[in-house]
Design a protein around this motif. Sequence first.
Motif, PDB file in Angstrom:
ATOM      1  N   VAL A 122       3.425 -13.439  -1.559  1.00  0.00           N
ATOM      2  CA  VAL A 122       3.571 -12.523  -2.688  1.00  0.00           C
ATOM      3  C   VAL A 122       3.278 -11.096  -2.235  1.00  0.00           C
ATOM      4  CG1 VAL A 122       3.145 -14.222  -4.501  1.00  0.00           C
ATOM      5  CG2 VAL A 122       1.196 -13.036  -3.467  1.00  0.00           C
ATOM      6  N   ARG A 123       3.990 -10.148  -2.794  1.00  0.00           N
ATOM      7  CA  ARG A 123       3.869  -8.735  -2.420  1.00  0.00           C
ATOM      8  C   ARG A 123       3.272  -7.979  -3.600  1.00  0.00           C
ATOM      9  NH1 ARG A 123       9.105 -10.293  -2.244  1.00  0.00           N
ATOM     10  NH2 ARG A 123       9.478  -8.784  -3.901  1.00  0.00           N
ATOM     11  N   VAL A 124       1.961  -7.736  -3.534  1.00  0.00           N
ATOM     12  CA  VAL A 124       1.266  -7.202  -4.704  1.00  0.00           C
ATOM     13  C   VAL A 124       0.731  -5.800  -4.415  1.00  0.00           C
ATOM     14  CG1 VAL A 124      -0.628  -7.573  -6.315  1.00  0.00           C
ATOM     15  CG2 VAL A 124       0.649  -9.535  -5.436  1.00  0.00           C
ATOM     16  N   GLY A 125       1.187  -4.826  -5.195  1.00  0.00           N
ATOM     17  CA  GLY A 125       0.770  -3.441  -4.992  1.00  0.00           C
ATOM     18  C   GLY A 125      -0.142  -2.937  -6.088  1.00  0.00           C
ATOM     19  N   SER A 126       0.439  -2.583  -7.220  1.00  0.00           N
ATOM     20  CA  SER A 126      -0.336  -1.900  -8.259  1.00  0.00           C
ATOM     21  C   SER A 126      -1.502  -2.728  -8.790  1.00  0.00           C
ATOM     22  CB  SER A 126       0.580  -1.441  -9.394  1.00  0.00           C
ATOM     23  OG  SER A 126       1.498  -2.447  -9.739  1.00  0.00           O
ATOM     24  N   ALA A 127      -1.423  -4.046  -8.794  1.00  0.00           N
ATOM     25  CA  ALA A 127      -2.542  -4.857  -9.282  1.00  0.00           C
ATOM     26  C   ALA A 127      -3.758  -4.740  -8.357  1.00  0.00           C
ATOM     27  CB  ALA A 127      -2.129  -6.314  -9.435  1.00  0.00           C
ATOM     28  N   MET A 142       5.674 -10.109  -7.377  1.00  0.00           N
ATOM     29  CA  MET A 142       5.016  -8.808  -7.290  1.00  0.00           C
ATOM     30  C   MET A 142       3.902  -8.785  -8.343  1.00  0.00           C
ATOM     31  SD  MET A 142       8.647  -6.709  -6.755  1.00  0.00           S
ATOM     32  CE  MET A 142       8.134  -5.326  -7.675  1.00  0.00           C
ATOM     33  N   SER A 143       3.275  -7.623  -8.575  1.00  0.00           N
ATOM     34  CA  SER A 143       2.134  -7.585  -9.503  1.00  0.00           C
ATOM     35  C   SER A 143       2.444  -8.243 -10.847  1.00  0.00           C
ATOM     36  CB  SER A 143       1.690  -6.144  -9.749  1.00  0.00           C
ATOM     37  OG  SER A 143       1.142  -5.617  -8.572  1.00  0.00           O
ATOM     38  N   GLY A 144       3.638  -7.964 -11.378  1.00  0.00           N
ATOM     39  CA  GLY A 144       3.946  -8.420 -12.724  1.00  0.00           C
ATOM     40  C   GLY A 144       4.389  -9.874 -12.830  1.00  0.00           C
ATOM     41  N   SER A 177       0.803  -1.224   0.000  1.00  0.00           N
ATOM     42  CA  SER A 177       0.000   0.000   0.000  1.00  0.00           C
ATOM     43  C   SER A 177       0.837   1.277   0.000  1.00  0.00           C
ATOM     44  CB  SER A 177      -0.925  -0.016   1.223  1.00  0.00           C
ATOM     45  OG  SER A 177      -0.203  -0.371   2.391  1.00  0.00           O
ATOM     46  N   LYS A 178       2.134   1.151  -0.264  1.00  0.00           N
ATOM     47  CA  LYS A 178       3.015   2.328  -0.257  1.00  0.00           C
ATOM     48  C   LYS A 178       2.491   3.423  -1.174  1.00  0.00           C
ATOM     49  CE  LYS A 178       6.095   0.322  -3.746  1.00  0.00           C
ATOM     50  NZ  LYS A 178       7.260  -0.553  -3.964  1.00  0.00           N
ATOM     51  N   THR A 179       2.588   4.633  -0.730  1.00  0.00           N
ATOM     52  CA  THR A 179       2.119   5.871  -1.401  1.00  0.00           C
ATOM     53  C   THR A 179       0.590   6.010  -1.437  1.00  0.00           C
ATOM     54  OG1 THR A 179       1.876   5.232  -3.758  1.00  0.00           O
ATOM     55  CG2 THR A 179       4.120   5.726  -2.984  1.00  0.00           C
ATOM     56  N   MET A 236       7.389  -4.554   6.652  1.00  0.00           N
ATOM     57  CA  MET A 236       8.335  -3.605   6.063  1.00  0.00           C
ATOM     58  C   MET A 236       9.022  -4.314   4.905  1.00  0.00           C
ATOM     59  SD  MET A 236       9.481  -0.549   6.439  1.00  0.00           S
ATOM     60  CE  MET A 236      10.701   0.230   5.379  1.00  0.00           C
ATOM     61  N   ILE A 237       8.751  -3.860   3.680  1.00  0.00           N
ATOM     62  CA  ILE A 237       9.230  -4.626   2.523  1.00  0.00           C
ATOM     63  C   ILE A 237      10.418  -3.997   1.814  1.00  0.00           C
ATOM     64  CG2 ILE A 237       6.975  -5.666   2.078  1.00  0.00           C
ATOM     65  CD1 ILE A 237       6.722  -3.669  -0.289  1.00  0.00           C
ATOM     66  N   GLY A 238      10.707  -2.752   2.090  1.00  0.00           N
ATOM     67  CA  GLY A 238      11.741  -2.083   1.301  1.00  0.00           C
ATOM     68  C   GLY A 238      13.096  -2.080   1.971  1.00  0.00           C
ATOM     69  N   GLU A 253      -1.907   2.001 -10.331  1.00  0.00           N
ATOM     70  CA  GLU A 253      -0.557   2.541 -10.469  1.00  0.00           C
ATOM     71  C   GLU A 253      -0.263   3.569  -9.391  1.00  0.00           C
ATOM     72  OE1 GLU A 253       1.775   1.494 -12.561  1.00  0.00           O
ATOM     73  OE2 GLU A 253       0.320  -0.012 -13.237  1.00  0.00           O
ATOM     74  N   ARG A 254       1.012   3.647  -9.011  1.00  0.00           N
ATOM     75  CA  ARG A 254       1.404   4.663  -8.019  1.00  0.00           C
ATOM     76  C   ARG A 254       1.865   5.931  -8.723  1.00  0.00           C
ATOM     77  NH1 ARG A 254       3.146  -0.205  -6.101  1.00  0.00           N
ATOM     78  NH2 ARG A 254       5.004  -0.107  -7.376  1.00  0.00           N
ATOM     79  N   ASN A 255       1.540   7.077  -8.099  1.00  0.00           N
ATOM     80  CA  ASN A 255       2.095   8.348  -8.595  1.00  0.00           C
ATOM     81  C   ASN A 255       3.178   8.779  -7.653  1.00  0.00           C
ATOM     82  OD1 ASN A 255       0.132   8.708 -10.700  1.00  0.00           O
ATOM     83  ND2 ASN A 255      -1.332   9.124  -9.060  1.00  0.00           N
TER      84      ASN A 255
HETATM   85  C1  LIG Z   1       6.652  -1.764  -4.437  1.00  0.00           C
HETATM   86  C2  LIG Z   1       7.094  -3.125  -4.076  1.00  0.00           C
HETATM   87  C3  LIG Z   1       6.308  -4.256  -4.381  1.00  0.00           C
HETATM   88  C4  LIG Z   1       4.992  -4.177  -5.127  1.00  0.00           C
HETATM   89  O1  LIG Z   1       5.163  -3.790  -6.452  1.00  0.00           O
HETATM   90  P1  LIG Z   1       3.972  -3.883  -7.524  1.00  0.00           P
HETATM   91  O2  LIG Z   1       4.670  -4.044  -8.804  1.00  0.00           O
HETATM   92  O3  LIG Z   1       3.214  -2.620  -7.419  1.00  0.00           O
HETATM   93  O4  LIG Z   1       3.146  -5.057  -7.165  1.00  0.00           O
HETATM   94  C5  LIG Z   1       6.779  -5.489  -3.985  1.00  0.00           C
HETATM   95  N1  LIG Z   1       7.944  -5.629  -3.324  1.00  0.00           N
HETATM   96  C6  LIG Z   1       8.725  -4.581  -3.011  1.00  0.00           C
HETATM   97  C7  LIG Z   1       9.997  -4.815  -2.281  1.00  0.00           C
HETATM   98  C8  LIG Z   1       8.334  -3.288  -3.389  1.00  0.00           C
HETATM   99  O5  LIG Z   1       9.113  -2.259  -3.059  1.00  0.00           O
END
Ligand SMILES: *Cc1c(COP(=O)(O)O)cnc(C)c1O
Length: 222
Positions: free
Chosen positions: A209-214, A194-196, A24-26, A66-68, A218-220
Amino acid sequence: MSIKENLQQIKPTIPEHVTLVAVSKTKPNKAILEAYQAGQRVFGENKVQEITQKNESLPKDIEWHMIGHLQSNKVKYIASFVHLIHGIDSLKLLKEVNKRAKQNNRIINCLLQIHIAEEDTKFGFDEKEVKELLESENFKNLQNVKIVGLMGMATYTDDENQISKEFKSLKNLFDQLKTLNTFNFQLSTLSMGMSGDYQIAIKEGSTMVRVGSAIFGERNYL
Ligand SMILES: *Cc1c(COP(=O)(O)O)cnc(C)c1O
């Protein structure tokens, strides 16, 4: 499509033994609450300030991951609540997590980030470095962290064979290291996809799995 509809579409494609981390970042609290109301409880963020603010203002039964990339000097801000840290990429960071976990009377679960991509911009250990870490006395003395798995990111490419190959190599290392079992090292979680590329990752043995944009769109970035 709405966040709820995205989740309803994605969830059936993820097997029961695989945990979905909604990245959910951003994204604003409103977006997270929409996913929450659709039943999602596990969320991932990559900025310390953002995860801290969201933890304070959102429901308490959310599991924050915390994923980053995490800087040692910021661990103290998340040590009281973080559920899982995906990006441990040095002994120095792990020692700091241990210190702050101890201050909070906790054991913090962590994943070691492994460098699997071709790009050399990605953080993480290589195979040899992980083995050195595990054999070091420094590591064996850490009482307040537990390594519960590995995390990796594939190369950003359309080449599915390349992505499969990288995930396979991570799964291989995971299976090797799984046979080791100590009080602070017990692997059960393989965070990849991730999403892709999460479908490929699941096929190659991912359990998280770490899914954001899907999910959120999309993030701005500013
Ligand atoms: C942003 C991020 C994701 C998610 O990315 P999407 O392509 O939006 O799914 C997964 N893992 C890490 C470490 C990220 O920084």
